[in-house]
Motif scaffolding. Structure first.
Motif, PDB file in Angstrom:
ATOM      1  N   GLU A   1      41.598  35.399  50.982  1.00 14.23           N
ATOM      2  CA  GLU A   1      40.941  33.883  51.296  1.00 14.23           C
ATOM      3  C   GLU A   1      41.632  32.756  50.895  1.00 14.23           C
ATOM      4  O   GLU A   1      41.338  32.305  51.894  1.00 14.23           O
TER       5      GLU A   1
ATOM      6  N   PHE B   1      30.923  27.603  42.669  1.00 14.25           N
ATOM      7  CA  PHE B   1      30.317  29.034  42.317  1.00 14.25           C
ATOM      8  C   PHE B   1      31.283  29.711  42.077  1.00 14.25           C
ATOM      9  O   PHE B   1      32.577  29.531  41.983  1.00 14.25           O
ATOM     10  N   CYS B   2      31.047  31.236  41.703  1.00 15.74           N
ATOM     11  CA  CYS B   2      32.096  32.043  41.496  1.00 15.74           C
ATOM     12  C   CYS B   2      32.609  33.571  41.954  1.00 15.74           C
ATOM     13  O   CYS B   2      31.453  33.501  42.678  1.00 15.74           O
ATOM     14  N   SER B   3      33.406  33.787  42.521  1.00 17.13           N
ATOM     15  CA  SER B   3      33.902  34.946  43.670  1.00 17.13           C
ATOM     16  C   SER B   3      34.616  35.807  42.754  1.00 17.13           C
ATOM     17  O   SER B   3      35.771  35.470  41.547  1.00 17.13           O
ATOM     18  N   VAL B   4      35.092  36.905  42.892  1.00 22.14           N
ATOM     19  CA  VAL B   4      36.151  37.612  42.091  1.00 22.14           C
ATOM     20  C   VAL B   4      37.002  38.651  43.310  1.00 22.14           C
ATOM     21  O   VAL B   4      36.240  39.145  44.377  1.00 22.14           O
ATOM     22  N   SER B   5      37.752  38.428  43.702  1.00 22.03           N
ATOM     23  CA  SER B   5      39.135  39.411  44.081  1.00 22.03           C
ATOM     24  C   SER B   5      39.267  40.275  43.217  1.00 22.03           C
ATOM     25  O   SER B   5      40.560  40.240  42.461  1.00 22.03           O
TER      26      SER B   5
ATOM     27  N   GLU C   1      41.971  30.400  54.165  1.00 19.69           N
ATOM     28  CA  GLU C   1      41.563  28.667  54.062  1.00 19.69           C
ATOM     29  C   GLU C   1      42.373  27.931  54.287  1.00 19.69           C
ATOM     30  O   GLU C   1      41.922  26.217  54.461  1.00 19.69           O
TER      31      GLU C   1
END
Length: 70
Positions: free
Chosen positions: A64, A20-24, A68
């Protein structure tokens, strides 16, 4: 980094369905007076310093990642 970052093995075809991909977005950086002037899991942090050879070094850590990694 999924294919050419030497710190990690390349992503395999079998892994693709689980990715999956996320953006910060890190904005509004502020200078601090104390190295503990940030909240883990809430703030990102950018570190800048001059090493012993006189070269500028920087590192950016996303909010994050610290959470983590404990």
């Amino acid at each position: 980094s999924a294919l050419k970052d030497s710190r990690f093995p390349p992503v395999t075809r079998d892994e693709l369905p689980r990715l999956f991909c996320s953006v910060s977005l890190l904005t509004n950086f502020e200078d601090v007076c104390d190295y503990m002037d940030w909240e883990v899991g809430v703030h990102g942090i950018r570190i800048e310093f001059i090493n012993e050879k006189g070269s500028k070094r920087t590192a950016t850590y996303l909010p994050e990642v610290a959470k983590e990694q404990g």
